[in-house]
Enzyme design. Structure first.
Site, PDB file in Angstrom:
ATOM      1  N   LEU A  96      39.109 -22.381 -27.612  1.00  0.00           N
ATOM      2  CA  LEU A  96      39.296 -20.970 -27.280  1.00  0.00           C
ATOM      3  C   LEU A  96      39.399 -20.176 -28.576  1.00  0.00           C
ATOM      4  O   LEU A  96      40.482 -19.874 -29.059  1.00  0.00           O
ATOM      5  CB  LEU A  96      40.577 -20.811 -26.453  1.00  0.00           C
ATOM      6  CG  LEU A  96      40.778 -19.499 -25.710  1.00  0.00           C
ATOM      7  CD1 LEU A  96      39.727 -19.322 -24.631  1.00  0.00           C
ATOM      8  CD2 LEU A  96      42.166 -19.457 -25.086  1.00  0.00           C
ATOM      9  N   GLU A 133      36.872 -17.291 -30.215  1.00  0.00           N
ATOM     10  CA  GLU A 133      35.621 -16.532 -30.310  1.00  0.00           C
ATOM     11  C   GLU A 133      35.193 -16.260 -31.752  1.00  0.00           C
ATOM     12  O   GLU A 133      34.014 -16.347 -32.087  1.00  0.00           O
ATOM     13  CB  GLU A 133      35.772 -15.202 -29.563  1.00  0.00           C
ATOM     14  CG  GLU A 133      35.755 -15.322 -28.045  1.00  0.00           C
ATOM     15  CD  GLU A 133      37.092 -15.722 -27.451  1.00  0.00           C
ATOM     16  OE1 GLU A 133      37.165 -15.885 -26.219  1.00  0.00           O
ATOM     17  OE2 GLU A 133      38.070 -15.873 -28.221  1.00  0.00           O
ATOM     18  N   ASP A 154      34.516  -8.726 -22.035  1.00  0.00           N
ATOM     19  CA  ASP A 154      35.802  -8.181 -22.495  1.00  0.00           C
ATOM     20  C   ASP A 154      36.379  -9.004 -23.646  1.00  0.00           C
ATOM     21  O   ASP A 154      37.068  -8.477 -24.513  1.00  0.00           O
ATOM     22  CB  ASP A 154      36.805  -8.181 -21.336  1.00  0.00           C
ATOM     23  CG  ASP A 154      36.233  -7.602 -20.065  1.00  0.00           C
ATOM     24  OD1 ASP A 154      36.693  -6.539 -19.626  1.00  0.00           O
ATOM     25  OD2 ASP A 154      35.301  -8.214 -19.499  1.00  0.00           O
ATOM     26  N   PHE A 155      36.114 -10.313 -23.652  1.00  0.00           N
ATOM     27  CA  PHE A 155      36.738 -11.190 -24.638  1.00  0.00           C
ATOM     28  C   PHE A 155      36.076 -11.109 -26.016  1.00  0.00           C
ATOM     29  O   PHE A 155      36.535 -11.729 -26.975  1.00  0.00           O
ATOM     30  CB  PHE A 155      36.694 -12.638 -24.150  1.00  0.00           C
ATOM     31  CG  PHE A 155      37.398 -12.873 -22.836  1.00  0.00           C
ATOM     32  CD1 PHE A 155      38.289 -11.939 -22.317  1.00  0.00           C
ATOM     33  CD2 PHE A 155      37.159 -14.026 -22.106  1.00  0.00           C
ATOM     34  CE1 PHE A 155      38.931 -12.144 -21.103  1.00  0.00           C
ATOM     35  CE2 PHE A 155      37.800 -14.253 -20.896  1.00  0.00           C
ATOM     36  CZ  PHE A 155      38.694 -13.310 -20.385  1.00  0.00           C
ATOM     37  N   HIS A 213      38.342  -8.053 -17.188  1.00  0.00           N
ATOM     38  CA  HIS A 213      37.167  -8.847 -16.832  1.00  0.00           C
ATOM     39  C   HIS A 213      36.045  -7.979 -16.284  1.00  0.00           C
ATOM     40  O   HIS A 213      35.107  -8.494 -15.680  1.00  0.00           O
ATOM     41  CB  HIS A 213      37.531  -9.895 -15.772  1.00  0.00           C
ATOM     42  CG  HIS A 213      38.508 -10.932 -16.226  1.00  0.00           C
ATOM     43  ND1 HIS A 213      39.851 -10.680 -16.324  1.00  0.00           N
ATOM     44  CD2 HIS A 213      38.324 -12.222 -16.615  1.00  0.00           C
ATOM     45  CE1 HIS A 213      40.466 -11.778 -16.748  1.00  0.00           C
ATOM     46  NE2 HIS A 213      39.571 -12.719 -16.936  1.00  0.00           N
ATOM     47  N   PHE A 216      33.568 -13.675 -20.643  1.00  0.00           N
ATOM     48  CA  PHE A 216      33.457 -12.307 -20.135  1.00  0.00           C
ATOM     49  C   PHE A 216      33.249 -11.397 -21.336  1.00  0.00           C
ATOM     50  O   PHE A 216      33.813 -11.640 -22.411  1.00  0.00           O
ATOM     51  CB  PHE A 216      34.709 -11.882 -19.363  1.00  0.00           C
ATOM     52  CG  PHE A 216      34.924 -12.629 -18.074  1.00  0.00           C
ATOM     53  CD1 PHE A 216      34.407 -12.150 -16.881  1.00  0.00           C
ATOM     54  CD2 PHE A 216      35.624 -13.823 -18.066  1.00  0.00           C
ATOM     55  CE1 PHE A 216      34.589 -12.850 -15.691  1.00  0.00           C
ATOM     56  CE2 PHE A 216      35.813 -14.535 -16.885  1.00  0.00           C
ATOM     57  CZ  PHE A 216      35.285 -14.054 -15.701  1.00  0.00           C
TER      58      PHE A 216
END
Length: 686
Positions: free
Chosen positions: A423, A425, A450-451, A492, A448
């Site tokens: 996890l 990004e 958003d992330f 999301h 998503f």
């Protein structure tokens, strides 16, 4: 200071001495030039040269190093001409970044150096990507990446070291612990006894060494390099050192207790090594004087060349042209296709040069499939087409991703190319750039859209700017499942394309049909520039269409005329196209012209102007919130360039300026669709 020369010959020892002395003498010259106003800024590494020189000398010349701004010894040890470095430091057009970057914020693929950005931490993830490329190619090579003790407090440090550990990557993480991050001492930076203790937390090995001992650094890195290759594991090396000058010259050193300078002056890496060589009779005082004289003469000659560089010629056309990598190049007078066998066998294999892949002539074989299946098909065919394409993302391997787009890909292409990620990004986006440095292309799936904020710096500062900065392509596609209408709430459901269309160097695509979803994804993967590929979740299984079965591209930067009309033009994209078509079908009394932009960066201004010409009335529709949305840019461009064609002001229809609400009734009110009808009526009444 104890030196152990082991099996090094006198010739090798003298070579290390010259390599250590050169950056010190250059720095002393630069400080004089700085006072004379001939260079604008300087980050001094005086007192810690042994780390940069020792690390670089211990590696092969074609092994990548990612240095910081106090690592002049990396650049000199890689034999980069001083006159060209001087042009770089002056901001001259003949420097490595054509005057677009300062000091050591540049890279050079020929010398296998990747330059830093001011954010420091994000370069750590790039090292992971380079090491992954070595691993995929079965090459026995390592990557060395530098950070300071301050940089270990950044999340990028944690992410990059953890990814390297989980993926068993041969990365040497070098911490230059010089006691201060600008003026912040280590007592205010961390609480562990030594930073090397962090290695154990990631399940890897590490060692703390005297960073001022050139032989200690050189021997350690040689051994660590062997370890990383043999065991295919990362390693952490903490180098204790001190900088004898300020963070940069303007900041001074008043925050440092004076006694520390006295202590570290006695640990000077050059003076101590010099005394050792004299005691070993590897050098004499006369030889030392001669070496000093030779190097100073070299510096003076190089400076005379550097200061005689041609003056800057400002060319805005060229500046704009260099933001993006070209898709077509000639090699030996021939044009090759991306992924073709001829490309793989050519002399540029593995470099950062990319080639065009023309659209396939469609044979007529068509399948009627869903939007989500078209994306999957385009991605699958791209994996078949390109052996150098690597997929990365959370849960994309055996699980197939949260939307199951990559389901079955592990069985087809293996876990080396379809990679579950921790996890993290930022580190994975950094790794994608590292893969590009080694000639690979990659696709990163944001679970998503958003992330994506967790990797924002990597996208807008590393990926987007790297071609403009030093001509390096970034063949990276970031898939962005986005959009509201599914009751997923504020974290999301965003459609955040406006964050990126403002960033030169990126390309942003946003399809609305299955055929375009496949064709644009293939085109994005073939493009040598970073592309954000927005795919609306609500379209995944609700929209179907005819899609050519073969491998083909939809050209990036070209809009699609969806429907001809006379009363007004709706310019839109993504889910907005579906809303516009549905409204037009429900209101046959209004002759509506619809333009699907498909690409938001670059925009198809020719198609936009044609839409204005067809009706004289324009409504720009998008799901993104109103303020700062791309609708404002399009409306402004039309007002500036097409004013004489308008019969009414350009109107925008967008979602409310609130976060996306969870409750479905609130969400319906939030979305632009709820205001489309009244906006159309308002426009027609002008």
């Amino acid at each position: 200071m104890h030196f152990d020369s082991k099996d090094l010959t006198h010739e090798q020892l003298v070579h290390l001495y010259k390599s250590l002395l050169l950056p010190r003498l250059i720095e002393e010259k630069m400080l004089v030039l700085l006072r004379q106003g001939k260079i604008s800024k300087w980050f001094s590494g005086i007192g810690q040269e042994a780390i940069a020189v020792g690390v670089t000398q211990a590696l092969l010349e074609d092994e990548w190093i990612l240095p910081l701004h106090r690592n002049l010894g990396v650049f000199t040890s890689r034999h980069m001409p001083l006159h060209k470095l001087l042009m770089q430091w002056q901001g001259n057009q003949s420097g490595y970044s054509k005057g677009r970057e300062r000091s050591f914020h540049f890279g050079n693929a020929q010398h296998h150096i990747c330059g830093m950005i001011s954010h420091l931490g994000p370069q750590l993830g790039i090292a992971d990507g380079i090491a992954l490329a070595h691993k995929l190619k079965k090459e026995n090579k390592v990557v060395a990446v530098f950070t300071g003790e301050g940089g270990t407090s950044e999340g990028d440090f944690h992410e990059a070291v953890n990814v390297a550990a989980v993926w068993d990557l041969p990365v040497i993480f070098v911490i230059e612990n010089n006691g201060y991050a600008l003026s912040t001492p280590v007592t205010e930076q961390y609480r562990c006894e030594a930073l090397v203790e962090k290695a154990r937390g990631y399940g890897i090995d590490g060692v703390k060494i005297d960073g001022n001992n050139i032989l200690g650094v050189y021997d350690t890195i040689k051994g660590v390099r062997k370890y990383c290759i043999e065991y295919q594991r990362p390693y952490l090396v903490e180098c204790a050192t001190f900088r004898m000058r300020g963070h940069e010259e303007a900041s001074g050193t008043k925050y440092v207790p004076p006694y520390l300078f006295e202590v570290w002056e006695m640990k000077d890496p050059i003076k101590n090594f010099e005394q050792f060589l004299l005691s070993k009779h590897a050098l004499s005082k006369e030889t030392i004087e001669a070496i000093h004289q030779d190097l100073k003469e070299y510096i003076d000659v190089e400076c005379s060349i550097g200061f005689n560089a041609k003056p800057m010629v400002v060319d805005s056309v060229q500046e704009l042209a260099d933001v993006y990598a070209e898709k077509k190049v000639d090699v030996g007078g021939q044009k090759y296709e991306v992924g073709s066998k001829k490309y793989e066998e050519s002399s540029v294999q593995g470099s950062s040069i990319y080639f065009s892949h023309p659209p396939v002539q469609q044979s007529g074989s068509v399948s009627h499939i869903r939007f989500i299946d078209a994306i999957k098909e385009g991605l699958h065919q791209s994996m078949e087409q390109h052996d150098d394409l690597v997929l990365m993302g959370q849960d994309i391997a055996e699980y197939g991703g949260v939307f199951k787009i990559t389901e079955g890909f592990v069985e087809a292409f293996g876990k080396e190319r379809v990679r579950n990620t921790p996890l993290c990004e930022s580190a994975i986006l950094g790794a994608s750039l590292g893969l590009s440095l080694q000639g690979y292309r990659s696709m990163i799936e944001m679970q998503f859209a958003d992330f994506v904020t967790m990797g924002f710096t990597q996208i807008v500062n590393n990926l987007a700017k790297i071609h403009y900065r030093w001509g390096q392509s970034a063949n990276v596609v970031i898939r962005m499942p986005c959009g509201a209408g599914v009751g997923a709430g504020p974290f999301h459901s965003q459609t955040n394309e406006a964050w990126f269309v403002h960033t030169p160097g990126l390309k942003v695509v946003y399809p609305s049909t299955p055929a375009d979803a496949k064709g644009l994804l293939i085109a994005a993967i073939n493009d040598p520039n970073p592309v954000l590929f927005f795919e609306h979740k609500a379209l995944y299984r609700s929209v179907s269409g005819d899609v050519p079965a073969e491998y083909y591209e939809t050209e990036i930067g070209k809009a699609r005329h969806v429907r001809a009309g006379d009363d007004l033009s709706i310019i839109t994209y993504g889910q907005g196209v579906i809303w516009a078509e549905d409204y037009a079908a429900a209101h046959p009394e209004v002759s509506i012209d619809i333009l699907d932009l498909r690409t938001l960066l670059p925009l198809d201004y020719e198609a936009i102007q044609a839409a204005v010409e067809r009706t004289g009335r324009v409504l720009v529709l998008h799901e993104d919130t109103l303020t700062g949305g791309i609708g404002g840019e399009i409306a402004a461009w039309i007002g500036e360039h097409c004013f004489q064609l308008l019969d009414a002001p350009v109107l925008r229809c967008a979602s409310l300026d609130t976060p996306v609400p969870f409750n479905t009734e609130l969400e319906a009110s939030f979305l632009a669709k709820s205001r489309l009808g009244e906006t159309v009526v308002k426009l027609l009444r002008y």
